[in-house]
Structures are given as C-alpha cells and as structure tokens.
Scaffold this active site. Sequence first.
Site, PDB file in Angstrom:
ATOM      1  CE  LYS A  90      13.305 -27.890  42.916  1.00 25.22           C
ATOM      2  NZ  LYS A  90      12.420 -26.704  42.795  1.00 25.22           N
ATOM      3  NE  ARG A 166       9.979 -30.195  38.374  1.00 26.19           N
ATOM      4  CZ  ARG A 166      10.304 -29.142  37.636  1.00 26.19           C
ATOM      5  NH1 ARG A 166       9.466 -28.704  36.706  1.00 26.19           N
ATOM      6  NH2 ARG A 166      11.449 -28.521  37.823  1.00 26.19           N
ATOM      7  NE  ARG A 201      13.362 -17.803  39.887  1.00 34.20           N
ATOM      8  CZ  ARG A 201      12.825 -18.996  40.049  1.00 34.20           C
ATOM      9  NH1 ARG A 201      13.278 -19.803  40.991  1.00 34.20           N
ATOM     10  NH2 ARG A 201      11.809 -19.381  39.302  1.00 34.20           N
ATOM     11  NE  ARG A 230      12.828 -20.008  34.574  1.00 39.83           N
ATOM     12  CZ  ARG A 230      12.634 -21.092  35.321  1.00 39.83           C
ATOM     13  NH1 ARG A 230      13.519 -21.449  36.219  1.00 39.83           N
ATOM     14  NH2 ARG A 230      11.522 -21.803  35.173  1.00 39.83           N
ATOM     15  NE  ARG A 241       6.986 -22.327  37.072  1.00 48.48           N
ATOM     16  CZ  ARG A 241       7.997 -21.495  37.316  1.00 48.48           C
ATOM     17  NH1 ARG A 241       7.903 -20.210  36.986  1.00 48.48           N
ATOM     18  NH2 ARG A 241       9.093 -21.938  37.896  1.00 48.48           N
TER      19      ARG A 241
END
Length: 296
Positions: A90, A166, A201, A230, A241
């Site tokens: 995104k 969401r 990431r 993160r 998630r």
Amino acid sequence: MATLTTVNYPTNVVANAFSPSSSTNPKLNLSSQLSFSSNHSGLSLHLNETTLRRREPSSSSPNTANFAVVASAKVEPLKIMISGAPASGKGTQCELITKKYGLVHIAAGDLLRAEVSAGSKNGMLAREYMEKGQLVPNEIVVMMVKERLSQPDSQEKGWLLDGYPRSSSQATALKKFGFQPDLFILLEVPEDILVERVVGRRLDPVTGKIYHLKYSPPETEEIAARLTQRFDDTEEKVKLRLQTHHQNVEAVLSMYEDITIKVDGSVGKEDVFAQIEVALTNLLEQRKSAMGSLAA
C-alpha cells in the site's frame, strides 16, 4: 470555468408583484451560484446560493422576465481508498499515486503509530491491541481519520486513504460522516509472500525509510547498522494480523463492491501501479467527458 446562461421565463409564472407590466416593479435578475460534483456514476448539481438584484426591463422582450443564472462548474477531486493485508504494498503504491494525481495521502497506520509513540492514553490502548494482532477499536481511530479527511487540503486536492477502513463498522462510521470513495482499490498478495515481506522489513529511524533485507536492502553498512524492526513485524504476530485481516476484508468489500477493483500485488511495483493507473485514468476521463457534455 464560469458559464453565464440566461433563461427566459414567461411572465405568467412570476408573481404579480414582479410583473414587467408594472412600471414600478422593474424586472429582477436572479443570480444563482451553482457547482457540479462528480461521483463514479456521473455528475450531480448543487445549488449553493441564490440572490436577487433588480435590472431594468428589456425593450426587446417586453413580455418576458429575464433571469441570469451564473453556473460555476468544477469537477470534484478524486476520493480513493486503498486496502490490503500487511506488506501488500500500500505504501509504495500510495507514493506513486500521490505523485501523479496530487492527492493527499492519509495513512491510518501512521496516525495510530504517532499516538503510540507519543504515549498518549489512546496510544497505550492501541498498542495493547496491536501487540495481539487485533484491530484497534473504532472510537480510538475514527475521529482522527475524520478530522484529517475534513482538512482543507484533503477537500481541495482529494484524498487517498491508506489502510482504512479495515472493518465493516469502520466503513459504516465513515459513511455516517459523509465520506464515500469514488474507487476502492484492493491489493491481493498470497499469504506466504506477505509473511516473507513482513519478517524481512526494517525501518531506518533517522530517515523513516522502509527497507527489506532481501528485496530492498540498505545502501550502506552505516544504514544497515541502525535499522530497527517493528515490534509487530514477527512471523507469529503477522500471521495473527493476516487472520484478522481476512476475517474483516469481505465485510468491507461488501460496502464498496460496486466501486472495487482487485489488483495483483504480487508482481513488481511498476506493474502494480500500471493496473491502478488504468482505473484512475479511466475515472478521470469519464468525468471530463461528462463535463464536456454539460458544457455542450
């Protein structure tokens, strides 16, 4: 561009007090400020203001009352939502979209992380849910999103809402506040690819740039040494998630199914953007065509 259109109405539809046959009652000039707004299905017309001002009778048309209607035609800016699972791309696509189309990029995730980083009451509550891989309750997020969408730059340039809504309840809340997209973009990526993207990431805390150890490694050893991960970018948490995402995405799509496009997000970023570009360009062309028809 402003367009001046004069509409002649027969005097029998005008109240007697305004009849041109009366020398003591000059004709009235009716100036109406009009604006046009657009959505995916066409154009709608809004009457913003109506004022009356006197004008002397026209000697060439003694039996009609003349009303001047001033119409200001303007195509409303694009309102786009983009959604997808974590690491579906995104952010990358939002950069490309905003660069070409000039929309205001609004990432619900960034709004949330700012609250978490600040250690606010809402931020601490949000962190508890994020660590469990669950959605943050609507009341914590919806007002932040609403206020950002209402800002002058979003209203004037149009907006690209990234990662929100969401859930069906969030989509319903936005609809109640009057925020309806012209297009809903869904990025689709297989789950195994998503897990690989998330686990690799990394974030540069100095520049804020996102890297990936495999697909987009840091340029120097100095940058590599300071990269952080993160707290929720682990395989265990990302699978939670993804499970939450899959449970809610269908409910969201049901509210936007007539304006949804599904994009293959597993290919290169240029190829992903090419799919999105076709949809946005077609939407703009439809609006220009509709405006041209009105002008004609």
